[in-house]
Write an enzyme that holds these catalytic residues in place. Structure first.
Site, PDB file in Angstrom:
ATOM      1  N   ALA A  78       0.868  -1.174   0.000  1.00 33.54           N
ATOM      2  CA  ALA A  78       0.000   0.000   0.000  1.00 33.54           C
ATOM      3  C   ALA A  78       0.905   1.225   0.000  1.00 33.54           C
ATOM      4  CB  ALA A  78      -0.886  -0.021   1.236  1.00 33.54           C
ATOM      5  N   GLY A 123       0.630  -5.003   0.854  1.00 31.18           N
ATOM      6  CA  GLY A 123      -0.566  -5.039   0.011  1.00 31.18           C
ATOM      7  C   GLY A 123      -0.348  -5.774  -1.302  1.00 31.18           C
ATOM      8  N   GLU A 126      -0.834  -9.279  -0.486  1.00 31.07           N
ATOM      9  CA  GLU A 126      -2.266  -9.434  -0.173  1.00 31.07           C
ATOM     10  C   GLU A 126      -3.130  -9.459  -1.427  1.00 31.07           C
ATOM     11  OE1 GLU A 126      -1.852  -6.171   2.721  1.00 31.07           O
ATOM     12  OE2 GLU A 126      -2.974  -7.416   4.122  1.00 31.07           O
ATOM     13  N   GLU A 146       4.438  -5.134   7.447  1.00 30.95           N
ATOM     14  CA  GLU A 146       3.654  -4.085   8.127  1.00 30.95           C
ATOM     15  C   GLU A 146       4.060  -3.826   9.567  1.00 30.95           C
ATOM     16  OE1 GLU A 146       2.358  -6.357   6.123  1.00 30.95           O
ATOM     17  OE2 GLU A 146       0.876  -5.441   4.805  1.00 30.95           O
TER      18      GLU A 146
END
Ligand code: CO8
Length: 272
Positions: A78, A123, A126, A146
């Site tokens: 992200a 992300g 993910e 993260e």
């Protein structure tokens, strides 16, 4: 078709190839890219001429070491520069915004294949996990960094990673932030195949073609049965399967597929 700033969409031979292409940030997912993904996936799902979607990270990278290497990054996470100033409410809203395209990838009627080139971090790992199948190039790396940033995986990573590789391995990866190579990702079941960089898209397309050659409606019903049954207790899941088995028995493809077997000829399967 909508115009995209951070995506490139090509459709050929019933295969949609959707490239995330935001090279200045190694394809990091910002709000704009997440919204574009939702638009693109909604359009793709509505297209009768698309049977399989391949999601990949693309574009040419004009960066230091591996200059002009289109395989450098799938998605590097992200967008940290966007998330840095988030309040708790904004962070939650960002997670919910992302969950829409992620669930679309997971549940859309077409099969979704992640063709993972280079970094699949945070992300990026993910979004690959939200796809049905993952094929990695040998330079791909996976990780959930993260907690090292003081946050937790928020695009489904705490849930999908444990479901894919088991709780023990998921906890180790998330707690240590270890970045693993494609071969290790294969060993623990995070990816289905590892291939040479140049073979990544050909392999993904070959698999897509094989899937397309089957009854597309039956494939989409099988996908729904697996997805919906996975989180049910076994009794209800098998009942769901029986119901869906009933549904596919009224199709042209069932008559043709079984008829062809009995007549010892090649089946001509369609998508209904
Ligand atoms: N976000 C924003 N920008 C990024 C990101 C990212 N995730 N990753 C790379 N970039 C940018 C860099 O800032 C750099 O920009 P600039 O050239 O303007 O300085 C450019 O991309 C190139 O990156 P590097 O110079 O760092 O390239 P290197 O080859 O040296 O390193 C790495 C490549 C190892 C991939 C490195 O960039 C890196 O570590 N990136 C961050 C990886 C990461 O931590 N990802 C996880 C992010 S957190 C996350 O994904 C949470 C998901 C859930 C959120 C839920 C919210 C509710």
């Amino acid at each position: 078709m909508a115009e995209f700033k951070n995506l490139i969409l090509d459709v050929e031979d019933e295969i949609a190839v959707l490239q995330i292409a935001r090279p200045k940030a190694l394809n990091a997912l910002n709000s704009e890219t997440l919204d574009e993904l939702m638009v693109a996936l909604t359009e793709i799902e509505a297209r009768d001429d698309v049977k399989v979607l391949i999601l990949t990270g693309g574009a040419i990278y004009n960066k230091k070491i591996e200059a002009d290497d289109p395989f450098r990054s799938f998605v590097a996470g992200a967008d940290i520069s966007e998330m840095h100033g988030f309040t708790a409410a904004e962070a939650r809203a960002f997670g919910i915004r992302a969950s829409k395209p992620f669930f679309k990838l997971q549940n859309m009627r077409q099969v979704t294949i992640a063709a993972v080139n280079g970094f699949a971090l945070g992300g990026g790992c993910e979004i690959a996990m939200a796809c049905d199948i993952r094929i990695a190039s040998e330079n791909a790396t996976f990780g959930q960094p993260e907690v090292g940033l003081g946050i937790i995986p928020g695009f489904g990573g705490t849930q999908r990673l444990a479901r894919l590789v088991g709780m023990g391995r998921a906890k180790e990866l998330i707690f240590t932030c270890d970045v693993i190579k494609a071969e290790e990702a294969y060993r623990i079941g995070l990816v289905n195949h590892v291939v040479a960089k140049e073979e990544l898209m050909p392999t993904a397309k070959e698999m897509a073609k094989k899937i397309i050659s089957k009854g597309s409606y039956a494939v989409s019903v099988a996908k729904a049965a697996i997805n919906e049954g996975f989180d049910m207790d076994i009794q209800n899941a098998v009942e769901l399967e029986a119901n869906l088995f009933g549904v596919v028995n009224s199709t042209h493809d069932k008559t043709e597929g079984m008829g062809a077997f009995l007549e010892k000829r090649e089946a001509k399967l369609t998508d209904f």
